[in-house]
Scaffold this motif. Structure first.
Motif, short mmCIF file in Angstrom:
data_model
loop_
_atom_site.label_atom_id
_atom_site.label_comp_id
_atom_site.label_asym_id
_atom_site.label_seq_id
_atom_site.Cartn_x
_atom_site.Cartn_y
_atom_site.Cartn_z
N PHE A 51 102.80 -2.52 101.35
CA PHE A 51 104.15 -1.90 101.62
C PHE A 51 105.44 -2.92 101.20
O PHE A 51 106.37 -2.24 100.49
N TYR A 52 105.48 -3.92 101.46
CA TYR A 52 106.41 -4.98 101.06
C TYR A 52 106.59 -5.03 99.53
O TYR A 52 107.49 -4.92 98.92
N PHE A 53 105.41 -5.03 98.84
CA PHE A 53 105.47 -4.86 97.33
C PHE A 53 106.06 -3.74 96.84
O PHE A 53 106.92 -3.78 96.08
N CYS A 54 105.87 -2.78 97.35
CA CYS A 54 106.48 -1.36 96.76
C CYS A 54 107.91 -1.43 97.29
O CYS A 54 108.73 -1.04 96.28
N VAL A 55 108.08 -1.95 98.32
CA VAL A 55 109.50 -1.98 98.77
C VAL A 55 110.24 -2.89 97.77
O VAL A 55 111.38 -2.73 97.16
N LEU A 141 109.79 -1.12 110.39
CA LEU A 141 110.84 -1.37 111.42
C LEU A 141 111.74 -2.66 111.25
O LEU A 141 112.65 -2.86 111.46
N GLU A 142 111.02 -3.77 110.44
CA GLU A 142 111.62 -4.95 110.26
C GLU A 142 111.97 -5.34 109.02
O GLU A 142 112.75 -6.29 108.63
N VAL A 143 111.63 -4.24 107.72
CA VAL A 143 112.15 -4.84 106.38
C VAL A 143 113.55 -5.08 106.13
O VAL A 143 113.85 -5.89 105.49
N ALA A 144 114.65 -4.42 106.99
CA ALA A 144 115.93 -4.50 106.57
C ALA A 144 116.33 -5.63 107.54
O ALA A 144 117.26 -6.06 106.90
N THR A 145 115.56 -6.34 108.42
CA THR A 145 116.06 -7.42 108.91
C THR A 145 115.75 -8.80 108.41
O THR A 145 115.84 -10.01 108.72
N MET A 146 114.58 -8.72 107.46
CA MET A 146 113.85 -9.89 106.70
C MET A 146 114.90 -10.43 105.72
O MET A 146 114.78 -10.11 104.67
N LEU A 147 115.65 -11.19 106.01
CA LEU A 147 116.76 -11.72 105.09
C LEU A 147 116.13 -12.63 104.22
O LEU A 147 116.50 -12.42 102.89
#
Length: 238
Positions: A51-55, A141-147
């Protein structure tokens, strides 16, 4: 890719690793009584990393356009109204935390149902799709907060790497981000008999306090937003 960039990305990934989706949920899954099935925890972590890779790919491809658009939108909003909006949103999040905690307490048997679902999911008798859904929801839920993750994506975009190196950098970041959970899972499997009593006690405490922990987590986010808005308003007015 330079050694400096690679080491910076690795450091940011390790900073990101103790997050909700990459460590806290895996630990909760590992607390399942009985022997841990490696394939289930691996499936969860692979789903989160994918998921994070695709984002990351989407962000890198559209980073310049997205950043320019965000700057234009924010530039048109005066600072004080923007911070007041943040303050109001933070207060609403705090109110939501009380509502979530109260609802969880009213439901009563929610921890029991969650324990049974987790036992089925991690034993292999439950749906693997449910485990993947949990991974996707936790990551979303947390992707936008992972600075640190967003900063890493920005560094990769600014480095102007070849497409294959960009993909390798993002993939490496996502793998490193899951390393602490992988190490804990290996330790859990290797030390099953010795760790079982301690894990059961931790599991009992977590399930007894799950409703309160949910309220604290959401409330903490709201308090952070409120404090940040208040400080920014005081600085703007000084």
């Amino acid at each position: 890719m330079t050694i400096t960039l690679a080491s910076t990305l690795a450091g940011l990934a390790l900073v990101d690793s103790p997050s909700f989706g990459t460590l806290l949920v895996p630990i909760w899954l590992m607390l399942t009584p009985g022997r841990l099935h490696p394939g289930r925890i691996a499936g969860y972590l692979v789903t989160v990393a994918a998921f994070y890779f695709c984002v990351g790919v989407v962000l890198v491809l559209g980073a310049d356009t997205a950043l320019d658009a965000a700057r234009r939108v924010l530039a048109d909003i005066p600072s004080i109204p923007l911070r007041v909006g943040q303050l109001v949103l933070g207060i609403l999040v705090i109110a939501l935390s009380y509502r979530l905690e109260a609802r969880a307490r009213r439901q009563g048997d929610t921890p029991g149902r969650m324990r049974r679902w987790r036992a089925r999911a991690m034993s292999g008798s439950g749906s693997f799709g449910g485990l993947m859904s949990l991974a996707l929801v936790a990551a979303a839920l947390e992707v936008a907060t992972m600075l640190p993750y967003l900063a890493a994506v920005g560094l990769i975009a600014d480095a102007d790497l070849a497409p294959h190196l960009t993909g390798a950098a993002l993939a490496g970041y996502c793998v490193v981000m899951t390393v602490p959970a992988i190490v804990l899972a290996i330790a859990r499997i290797a030390a099953h008999d010795k760790a079982e009593p301690l894990l059961c006690r931790i599991n009992d405490w977590v399930t007894r306090n799950s409703a309160r922990a949910l309220g604290w987590t959401v409330g903490g986010i709201g308090i952070g937003m409120v404090l940040n808005a208040i400080v920014s308003l005081l600085v703007d007015r000084s």
